[in-house]
Design an enzyme around this catalytic site. Structure first.
Site, PDB file in Angstrom:
ATOM      1  N   VAL A   1       0.850  -1.191   0.000  1.00  0.00           N
ATOM      2  CA  VAL A   1       0.000   0.000   0.000  1.00  0.00           C
ATOM      3  C   VAL A   1       0.882   1.237   0.000  1.00  0.00           C
ATOM      4  O   VAL A   1       1.577   1.519   0.983  1.00  0.00           O
ATOM      5  CB  VAL A   1      -0.938   0.024   1.220  1.00  0.00           C
ATOM      6  CG1 VAL A   1      -1.834   1.266   1.171  1.00  0.00           C
ATOM      7  CG2 VAL A   1      -1.780  -1.241   1.279  1.00  0.00           C
TER       8      VAL A   1
ATOM      9  N   ASN B   1       1.253   5.594  -1.073  1.00  0.00           N
ATOM     10  CA  ASN B   1       0.445   6.806  -0.946  1.00  0.00           C
ATOM     11  C   ASN B   1      -0.459   7.030  -2.149  1.00  0.00           C
ATOM     12  O   ASN B   1      -1.568   7.525  -2.007  1.00  0.00           O
ATOM     13  CB  ASN B   1       1.353   8.021  -0.752  1.00  0.00           C
ATOM     14  CG  ASN B   1       2.004   8.048   0.610  1.00  0.00           C
ATOM     15  OD1 ASN B   1       1.364   8.305   1.607  1.00  0.00           O
ATOM     16  ND2 ASN B   1       3.298   7.767   0.652  1.00  0.00           N
TER      17      ASN B   1
ATOM     18  N   THR C   1      -1.833   1.087  -4.764  1.00  0.00           N
ATOM     19  CA  THR C   1      -1.723  -0.156  -4.005  1.00  0.00           C
ATOM     20  C   THR C   1      -1.511  -1.293  -4.993  1.00  0.00           C
ATOM     21  O   THR C   1      -2.231  -1.407  -5.982  1.00  0.00           O
ATOM     22  CB  THR C   1      -2.993  -0.414  -3.173  1.00  0.00           C
ATOM     23  OG1 THR C   1      -3.114   0.615  -2.186  1.00  0.00           O
ATOM     24  CG2 THR C   1      -2.936  -1.768  -2.482  1.00  0.00           C
TER      25      THR C   1
ATOM     26  N   ASP D   1       7.990  -0.279   3.677  1.00  0.00           N
ATOM     27  CA  ASP D   1       8.286  -0.687   2.306  1.00  0.00           C
ATOM     28  C   ASP D   1       9.774  -0.558   1.992  1.00  0.00           C
ATOM     29  O   ASP D   1      10.325  -1.352   1.214  1.00  0.00           O
ATOM     30  CB  ASP D   1       7.452   0.138   1.313  1.00  0.00           C
ATOM     31  CG  ASP D   1       7.667   1.636   1.465  1.00  0.00           C
ATOM     32  OD1 ASP D   1       7.954   2.101   2.598  1.00  0.00           O
ATOM     33  OD2 ASP D   1       7.522   2.364   0.467  1.00  0.00           O
ATOM     34  N   ARG D   2      10.445   0.392   2.616  1.00  0.00           N
ATOM     35  CA  ARG D   2      11.869   0.589   2.356  1.00  0.00           C
ATOM     36  C   ARG D   2      12.696  -0.539   2.973  1.00  0.00           C
ATOM     37  O   ARG D   2      13.688  -0.994   2.389  1.00  0.00           O
ATOM     38  CB  ARG D   2      12.305   1.957   2.885  1.00  0.00           C
ATOM     39  CG  ARG D   2      11.515   3.100   2.253  1.00  0.00           C
ATOM     40  CD  ARG D   2      11.858   4.457   2.837  1.00  0.00           C
ATOM     41  NE  ARG D   2      13.185   4.908   2.394  1.00  0.00           N
ATOM     42  CZ  ARG D   2      13.713   6.072   2.772  1.00  0.00           C
ATOM     43  NH1 ARG D   2      13.046   6.869   3.592  1.00  0.00           N
ATOM     44  NH2 ARG D   2      14.899   6.425   2.327  1.00  0.00           N
TER      45      ARG D   2
ATOM     46  N   ASP E   1      13.474   3.731  -5.476  1.00  0.00           N
ATOM     47  CA  ASP E   1      12.052   3.421  -5.631  1.00  0.00           C
ATOM     48  C   ASP E   1      11.327   4.654  -6.162  1.00  0.00           C
ATOM     49  O   ASP E   1      11.238   5.684  -5.483  1.00  0.00           O
ATOM     50  CB  ASP E   1      11.465   3.004  -4.282  1.00  0.00           C
ATOM     51  CG  ASP E   1      10.054   2.432  -4.409  1.00  0.00           C
ATOM     52  OD1 ASP E   1       9.451   2.578  -5.491  1.00  0.00           O
ATOM     53  OD2 ASP E   1       9.553   1.868  -3.431  1.00  0.00           O
TER      54      ASP E   1
END
Length: 260
Positions: free
Chosen positions: A7, A9, A12, A111-112, A131
């Protein structure tokens, strides 16, 4: 099947894995107004378009989320619609196997960390992950697989949107490779600035990070990911690999480490 959910910003991404292979994937807009039931409808509708079976064949769920309000609804969806399915939400306390060498490890987006894990798994050794999302993030991974820090820059879409709003004679353009750096019209001039400008930004920041990692530059693998990466990556001199599903792969690894 394992359902992996990233998910972000703006978007998704859903992915379905079977015995380590990514069988199917979808990208939808991240809408903070969606309820748990609406997310369930979206998900079941997507899975229903495949020949892989229905949502009842999901045996595990792994998710990382950058939007707290969406994470709340997703957690509720797991509980109400997939109550018997083991679910791993990447948050403090979840085993990732990635030591975080930051002043405040809780500040780092999940996510990182997942991207750092996947990059180490796929390529080994020190790496830098770029990314291309709402923001363009740069994450440095040490030879020991430690997350040692990174950088955050405005994303491509944000930059283009801001430019069109603040420039009276400028407009939104499709982001494609320009014909030349010296443009002959406004549309091509915008494309030149966007594509070559962001490529230069990537190369500049990556070069600095590789130097600060104090390792042999040839030993560092620079991995690009994210929905906005393809056009810019072609113009980057420092990027070694493009892996569009890096985060989904990392989620699969985290699920295996926490559930088996």
């Amino acid at each position: 099947m394992l359902l992996a959910i990233d998910v972000g910003n703006s978007e998704t991404v859903f992915g379905l894995f079977e015995t380590g292979d990514l069988l199917e994937h979808w990208r939808v807009g991240t809408d903070t107004r969606r309820t748990a039931d609406e997310w369930a409808v979206v998900l079941r509708g997507l899975i229903g378009t495949t020949e892989l079976g229905g949502s009842g064949d999901i045996s595990g769920i792994a998710m990382c989320c950058s939007v707290p309000s969406v994470q709340y609804e997703m957690r509720d969806m797991f509980r109400r619609h997939f109550g018997d399915v083991p679910a791993v939400i990447v948050e403090p306390g979840v085993r990732t196997g990635v030591p975080i060498r930051m002043d405040n490890p809780k500040e780092v987006g999940s996510d990182r960390i997942i991207n750092a894990l996947a990059a180490g798994h796929l390529y080994g050794g020190p790496s830098v992950v770029v990314d291309f999302g709402t923001a363009t993030t740069f994450d440095a991974v040490s030879p020991k697989g430690e997350y040692v820090g990174g950088a955050i820059a405005p994303g491509i879409d944000i930059s283009v949107e801001a430019l069109s709003q603040r420039g009276a004679q400028l407009h939104m353009v499709e982001i494609v490779k320009p014909r030349a750096a010296i443009a002959k019209n406004t549309t091509e001039a915008l494309r030149s600035g966007i594509v070559f400008g962001f490529a230069g930004q990537v190369d500049g920041i990556v070069d600095r990070m590789v130097t600060e990692l104090t390792v042999t530059p040839d030993d560092v693998t620079v991995v690009a990911t994210g929905g906005l990466a393809p056009t810019v990556v072609e113009e980057c001199e420092t990027v070694d690999a493009y892996e569009p599903w890096l985060t989904l792969i990392g989620l699969r690894l985290v699920f295996e480490r926490n559930v088996g």
